[in-house]
Design a protein around this motif. Structure first.
Motif, PDB file in Angstrom:
ATOM      1  N   HIS A 165       1.475  -9.055  -0.122  1.00 50.10           N
ATOM      2  CA  HIS A 165       2.446  -8.366  -0.968  1.00 50.10           C
ATOM      3  C   HIS A 165       3.620  -7.831  -0.156  1.00 50.10           C
ATOM      4  CE1 HIS A 165      -0.801  -7.941  -4.106  1.00 50.10           C
ATOM      5  NE2 HIS A 165       0.231  -8.312  -4.817  1.00 50.10           N
ATOM      6  N   GLY A 166       3.603  -8.028   1.134  1.00 54.73           N
ATOM      7  CA  GLY A 166       4.718  -7.582   1.965  1.00 54.73           C
ATOM      8  C   GLY A 166       4.577  -6.167   2.476  1.00 54.73           C
ATOM      9  N   VAL A 167       3.345  -5.694   2.609  1.00 52.70           N
ATOM     10  CA  VAL A 167       3.126  -4.357   3.154  1.00 52.70           C
ATOM     11  C   VAL A 167       2.559  -4.501   4.563  1.00 52.70           C
ATOM     12  CG1 VAL A 167       1.941  -2.159   2.862  1.00 52.70           C
ATOM     13  CG2 VAL A 167       2.638  -3.458   0.866  1.00 52.70           C
ATOM     14  N   ALA A 168       3.089  -3.761   5.497  1.00 54.47           N
ATOM     15  CA  ALA A 168       2.595  -3.817   6.870  1.00 54.47           C
ATOM     16  C   ALA A 168       2.194  -2.423   7.306  1.00 54.47           C
ATOM     17  CB  ALA A 168       3.667  -4.362   7.798  1.00 54.47           C
ATOM     18  N   PHE A 169       1.153  -2.340   8.119  1.00 57.29           N
ATOM     19  CA  PHE A 169       0.618  -1.044   8.530  1.00 57.29           C
ATOM     20  C   PHE A 169       0.387  -1.035  10.027  1.00 57.29           C
ATOM     21  CE2 PHE A 169      -3.297   1.576   9.209  1.00 57.29           C
ATOM     22  CZ  PHE A 169      -2.745   2.796   8.887  1.00 57.29           C
ATOM     23  N   CYS A 170       0.996  -0.071  10.690  1.00 63.11           N
ATOM     24  CA  CYS A 170       0.860   0.074  12.131  1.00 63.11           C
ATOM     25  C   CYS A 170      -0.072   1.254  12.366  1.00 63.11           C
ATOM     26  CB  CYS A 170       2.235   0.373  12.716  1.00 63.11           C
ATOM     27  SG  CYS A 170       2.645  -0.578  14.130  1.00 63.11           S
ATOM     28  N   SER A 171      -1.274   1.008  12.847  1.00 62.42           N
ATOM     29  CA  SER A 171      -2.281   2.056  12.923  1.00 62.42           C
ATOM     30  C   SER A 171      -1.967   3.080  14.007  1.00 62.42           C
ATOM     31  CB  SER A 171      -3.633   1.421  13.202  1.00 62.42           C
ATOM     32  OG  SER A 171      -4.554   2.394  13.594  1.00 62.42           O
TER      33      SER A 171
ATOM     34  N   TRP B 207       4.713  -6.601  13.373  1.00 63.23           N
ATOM     35  CA  TRP B 207       4.892  -6.494  11.923  1.00 63.23           C
ATOM     36  C   TRP B 207       6.301  -6.875  11.522  1.00 63.23           C
ATOM     37  CZ3 TRP B 207       0.805  -6.955   9.378  1.00 63.23           C
ATOM     38  CH2 TRP B 207      -0.381  -6.421   9.856  1.00 63.23           C
ATOM     39  N   LEU B 208       7.262  -6.576  12.371  1.00 59.42           N
ATOM     40  CA  LEU B 208       8.646  -6.876  11.998  1.00 59.42           C
ATOM     41  C   LEU B 208       8.863  -8.368  11.821  1.00 59.42           C
ATOM     42  CD1 LEU B 208      10.646  -4.312  14.123  1.00 59.42           C
ATOM     43  CD2 LEU B 208       9.898  -4.183  11.753  1.00 59.42           C
ATOM     44  N   VAL B 209       8.184  -9.205  12.620  1.00 58.49           N
ATOM     45  CA  VAL B 209       8.415 -10.647  12.494  1.00 58.49           C
ATOM     46  C   VAL B 209       7.924 -11.179  11.151  1.00 58.49           C
ATOM     47  CG1 VAL B 209       8.388 -11.123  14.952  1.00 58.49           C
ATOM     48  CG2 VAL B 209       6.272 -11.293  13.662  1.00 58.49           C
ATOM     49  N   THR B 210       7.027 -10.447  10.486  1.00 60.71           N
ATOM     50  CA  THR B 210       6.573 -10.921   9.175  1.00 60.71           C
ATOM     51  C   THR B 210       7.544 -10.495   8.073  1.00 60.71           C
ATOM     52  OG1 THR B 210       5.271  -8.945   8.708  1.00 60.71           O
ATOM     53  CG2 THR B 210       4.164 -10.702   9.899  1.00 60.71           C
ATOM     54  N   ARG B 211       8.599  -9.779   8.448  1.00 66.15           N
ATOM     55  CA  ARG B 211       9.604  -9.296   7.501  1.00 66.15           C
ATOM     56  C   ARG B 211       8.969  -8.630   6.276  1.00 66.15           C
ATOM     57  NH1 ARG B 211      13.664  -9.873   9.920  1.00 66.15           N
ATOM     58  NH2 ARG B 211      14.119 -11.597  11.309  1.00 66.15           N
ATOM     59  N   PRO B 212       8.277  -7.530   6.483  1.00 68.31           N
ATOM     60  CA  PRO B 212       7.638  -6.856   5.349  1.00 68.31           C
ATOM     61  C   PRO B 212       8.668  -6.130   4.479  1.00 68.31           C
ATOM     62  CG  PRO B 212       7.366  -5.553   7.321  1.00 68.31           C
ATOM     63  CD  PRO B 212       8.077  -6.791   7.738  1.00 68.31           C
ATOM     64  N   ARG B 213       8.282  -5.857   3.225  1.00 72.75           N
ATOM     65  CA  ARG B 213       9.144  -5.052   2.358  1.00 72.75           C
ATOM     66  C   ARG B 213       8.877  -3.575   2.569  1.00 72.75           C
ATOM     67  NH1 ARG B 213       8.658  -7.226  -3.612  1.00 72.75           N
ATOM     68  NH2 ARG B 213       6.494  -7.542  -3.009  1.00 72.75           N
ATOM     69  N   LEU B 214       7.614  -3.302   2.930  1.00 75.12           N
ATOM     70  CA  LEU B 214       7.241  -1.908   3.168  1.00 75.12           C
ATOM     71  C   LEU B 214       6.484  -1.833   4.493  1.00 75.12           C
ATOM     72  CD1 LEU B 214       6.781   1.051   2.312  1.00 75.12           C
ATOM     73  CD2 LEU B 214       4.723   0.279   1.147  1.00 75.12           C
ATOM     74  N   LEU B 215       6.965  -0.981   5.359  1.00 75.09           N
ATOM     75  CA  LEU B 215       6.344  -0.839   6.672  1.00 75.09           C
ATOM     76  C   LEU B 215       5.766   0.565   6.776  1.00 75.09           C
ATOM     77  CD1 LEU B 215       5.913  -1.958   9.565  1.00 75.09           C
ATOM     78  CD2 LEU B 215       8.159  -1.075  10.133  1.00 75.09           C
ATOM     79  N   ILE B 216       4.481   0.657   7.044  1.00 75.52           N
ATOM     80  CA  ILE B 216       3.849   1.967   7.191  1.00 75.52           C
ATOM     81  C   ILE B 216       3.575   2.200   8.668  1.00 75.52           C
ATOM     82  CG2 ILE B 216       1.895   3.419   6.521  1.00 75.52           C
ATOM     83  CD1 ILE B 216       1.481   1.491   4.145  1.00 75.52           C
ATOM     84  N   LEU B 217       4.170   3.243   9.209  1.00 75.81           N
ATOM     85  CA  LEU B 217       3.998   3.535  10.639  1.00 75.81           C
ATOM     86  C   LEU B 217       3.208   4.827  10.775  1.00 75.81           C
ATOM     87  CD1 LEU B 217       7.650   2.832  11.799  1.00 75.81           C
ATOM     88  CD2 LEU B 217       5.668   1.367  12.099  1.00 75.81           C
TER      89      LEU B 217
END
Lengths: 335, 504
Positions: free
Chosen positions: B329-335, B410-420
């Motif tokens: 769905h374009g969500v990325a999460f950086c733990s 995560w940036l290379v996947t071009r997410p719509r929402l990035l959770i840091l």
């Protein structure tokens, strides 16, 4: 530092409550009691001291092997060579006795060769950084091959001292009879418990299983522990092989085929975590007893094929591994 | 007490330290300062015998020493507490404190004496926990204090603290400093590494500054002001930092929210909350440790299953079935857990970077080597990853640079929402500013960002909107440019006692 109080989960155990880390061992003992209870309920004569004693008599060698395996698995390793080393031990014992060596020398030779083999595997694993699985697999083939180098036939043991030791029994109160093998196995267990819990080597074994890099940074002798456990396992395999040769009164290259897997199953059923760090020798003994009880049950049944043992062991193994996952996962989820 | 001269340490392909001098006197707290990758940890590990030096001499009390392992260093009185808690969580607290030097009776370890000795040490640092409890059952902050108790268990003459405060809150830090002052009075030489400049000025007598594996200078703390220190560490002006501060919001209101949560909640983790996140917006999550910041983020990413509520992404309802479906769905999460849930330490920077992209493409379409090379080169430059070598093993990089690689992943996947989640924890001012700038740029390009940090100033500076959490509950949502740290603090503190407990 009172500020910590609210955020801290109840680390202090309630009085009378056992720590969670004993749970798998308790579960194993519970399974043992239940399977034994089922047997006592179904079959006349099952519920007797002698049946219990026979569990030890018939599985003495397995207990000794499981003790060695527990050391290895506690560090997060695995030893696949134990069955083959046990077979090699029966072979060396039988061959040296046939050649007329005195029994004490034969025994020493067996124990020394098993320990040396374990030591070599440990050294390769630690200093070359090779996976224990591969190294002990190589050790397994090597030991199995060496058996047939000595003789391709089964060699029977005629030595009177060995035969006496194998057949003589000790009477316990209540008309219970056990063999000397049982005594040796229980002594091994006692020594192992002492080493694991009351010596620095033992604590280092647990620390390595918990986190090897941390243990090294804490300044512990991690290399000694890592190599040492394989030597312990090699020694236990040799001792187990000797007990097996007493049980069978012969040496043969096809003895104890696949026994390493039974041993691993017993240790895991006994609650030792394959990833290392958690587990007790007592649990492994309980694991062996569970396997033995299942076997006895099936022989009492009479009509069932012995392959049912394998099926039951498979189911038990699966159940226990799932139980372990639940227990290991809980503390991290509560974080 | 310690005198290191001309120390060089090399790893395959990386020269981590070159000709660094370092002195440490008894009865002082000496801060080792520098950016990520400046060589602070390497210098410490050279001192404690974890790494071999390729050149230089180390003298302890005037005698040349060459430790081949931490055990030797400990016996010589050099005790270390590392940044990551290096203890065994499967053992008890008492065992962890005394492992390797347990009191023995008749050759056997005396369990009761071990627990008693551990209790005494815990008492000395004012930590009220049961020595017989399992270490893993305690939070990280407590484990860190246990590690310090362990360091005290040897009669340490040199105590090395590598970022001991990164997982402690302000009260715990104050407690730690009290202990350090006591030890300093006793004549212990303390080497202290921290990214918190305030803390360094509070406790340190002297400081040595490193940059890029080289010695920049040694100063008395009272003779070096903060601005000089920061520019010595960075070797450049603080322009990037100011750039972030002067940034104006690019939020285009009225657009459809990228993510919409309605009554989303999970028992024991976070009470049901509503949340809208728009494209081009940075939403900050603020709150104290344990207020539910990470739990909220994990729900948004599907890492945990919600008990109640709905989640809509891009107008379509999304059932959180796990990270994979959310990534699609374009969500990325950086733990926040860089070591455990982020980098794969044995792989190269390149491999780590393309991991998420490969996962998004599926196994049937491998990432072409050339594309991977281009992307890696692009992000190494964009994020200033050092060393700028795509083949470097990521485990050898410093924390800040590992974080940048994760961000790039995560940036290379071009997410719509990035959770840091805590992207700047444990990393230095320069890398922090760079990451903040990247976040601002991403939002300007239209990406929605959720930014979690324990540092309120940072949250306020970076975010367009700040969601405040308290006791696992969303308590306020502050929007607008004039949100200040004190607004957030009062929202956190409302009805919950004094503001003093807030870590800044």
């Amino acid at each position: 530092m009172t500020v910590l109080a609210p955020s801290r989960p109840s680390g202090r155990l309630l009085p009378g409550r056992l720590p969670q880390r004993f749970l798998p061992v308790i579960a194993t003992f519970a399974v043992f009691v239940i399977t034994f209870g089922v047997g006592s309920f179904r079959y006349e004569g099952f519920f007797s001291g002698q049946v219990v004693a026979n569990l030890f008599v018939d599985n003495a060698f397995l207990i000794v092997l499981a003790v060695g395996m527990t050391f290895v698995i506690l560090t997060g390793g695995i030893d696949l060579s134990v069955g083959a080393v046990a077979a090699l031990s029966t072979m060396i014992a039988a061959a040296t006795l046939e050649a007329g060596w005195p029994p004490w020398l034969a025994v020493l030779t067996v124990l020394a060769s098993g320990s040396t083999l374990g030591l070599l595997m440990g050294l390769v694993i630690h200093y070359f950084g090779v996976q224990p699985f591969i190294v002990t697999l190589a050790g397994m083939f090597l030991a199995r091959g060496l058996c047939f180098l000595i003789s391709v036939e089964s060699v029977s043991i005629q030595d009177p001292v060995f035969r006496d030791l194998a057949t003589s029994t000790i009477s316990l109160p209540g008309d219970i009879v056990v063999t000397w093998s049982v005594v040796i196995a229980l002594l091994t267990v006692a020594v192992a418990v002492y080493v694991l819990h009351l010596t620095r080597f033992g604590r280092t074994v647990y620390a390595v299983g918990g986190s090897e890099s941390s243990a090294r940074l804490m300044g512990l002798a991690t290399s000694r522990a890592k190599v040492g456990v394989y030597m312990v396992s090699g020694f236990c395999s040799a001792l187990g092989g000797l007990l097996f040769s007493l049980y069978m009164l012969s040496g043969y290259g096809l003895h104890a085929v696949g026994m390493e897997l039974d041993v691993i199953a017993a240790v895991v059923i006994g609650g030792t975590v394959l990833a290392g760090g958690f587990g007790y020798v007592a649990g492994s003994v309980a694991g062996v007893l569970v396997l033995g009880t299942v076997q006895t049950l099936i022989s009492f049944e009479g009509t069932l094929s012995s392959w049912w043992t394998k099926i039951v062991i498979g189911v038990l193994l699966l159940a226990f591994i799932m139980l372990q996952r639940l227990i290991v996962r809980q503390p991290s989820a509560a974080r | 007490m310690v005198d290191m001269r001309g120390i060089s340490v090399e790893f395959p392909g990386v020269k981590a330290l070159s000709e660094v001098d370092f002195r440490l006197f008894p009865g002082e707290v000496h801060a080792l300062m520098g950016e990520n990758g400046a060589g602070k940890s390497t210098l410490i590990k050279a001192l404690t015998g974890v790494y071999r030096t390729s050149a230089g001499t180390i003298r302890l009390n005037g005698r040349p020493v060459a430790f081949t392992g931490p055990g030797q260093a400990q016996q010589a009185g050099v005790s270390t507490v590392y940044q990551e808690v290096n203890l065994c969580s499967n053992l008890t607290v008492a065992e962890n404190i005394l492992l390797g030097r347990e009191p023995r009776r008749f050759g056997a370890i005396d369990g009761r004496a071990t627990r008693a000795a551990a209790a005494k040490l815990l008492d000395r640092i004012g930590l009220d926990i049961d020595p017989a409890s399992q270490l893993g059952s305690h939070p990280i902050a407590v484990q860190q204090l246990v590690a310090i108790a362990r360091a005290l268990a040897v009669q340490a003459r040199v105590l090395v603290l590598d970022e001991p405060t990164s997982s402690l809150d302000s009260d715990e830090v104050a407690e730690l400093f009290r202990i350090l002052r006591v030890l300093r009075e006793e004549g212990v030489a303390i080497l202290f590494v921290s990214h918190f400049i305030d803390q360094v000025y509070e406790i340190a007598d002297r400081m040595t500054v490193l940059r890029n594996g080289r010695l920049v200078g040694e100063h008395l703390t009272r003779e070096l002001d903060r601005l000089d220190l920061v520019s010595a560490m960075l070797g450049r002006e603080l322009s990037t930092l100011e750039e972030v501060q002067r940034r104006t919001s690019h939020h285009a209101p009225g657009t459809e929210p990228v993510l919409q949560a309605r009554g989303l909640g999970r028992a024991g983790a976070i009470a049901p909350f509503d949340l809208d996140i728009h494209a081009g917006e940075v939403v900050g999550l603020a709150g104290l440790l344990g207020s539910g910041r990470t739990e909220l983020a994990r729900l948004l990413f599907g890492a945990d299953r919600p008990d109640t509520g709905t989640l809509t992404i891009g107008g379509k309802p999304a059932r959180a079935r796990g990270p994979r479906s959310m990534i699609s769905h374009g969500v990325a999460f950086c733990s926040e857990d860089r070591k455990g849930e982020g980098v794969i330490a044995d792989l190269s920077v390149r491999d780590n970077l393309v991991l998420a992209m490969q996962a998004a493409r599926g196994w049937a379409r491998p990432v072409p080597r050339r594309l991977a090379e281009d992307l890696v080169a692009e992000y190494i430059e964009k994020l200033d990853i050092r060393p700028a070598d795509p083949g470097a093993v990521i485990g050898n990089l410093s924390g800040g640079n590992q974080q940048k690689v994760l961000l790039a992943r995560w940036l290379v996947t071009r997410p719509r929402l990035l959770i840091l989640d805590e992207p700047t924890r444990g990393i230095d001012v320069g890398a922090k500013a760079q990451i903040q700038k990247v976040v601002a740029d991403l939002a300007a390009e239209g990406m929605a960002v959720v930014f979690i940090s324990a540092e309120l100033e940072e949250v306020v500076r970076v975010s367009d909107r700040v969601v405040v959490l308290r006791d696992r509950r969303k308590v306020a949502e502050l929007a607008g440019h004039d949100v200040s740290v004190s607004d957030v603090m009062s929202a956190i503190a409302a009805q919950s006692g004094p503001v003093a407990a807030v870590a800044s």
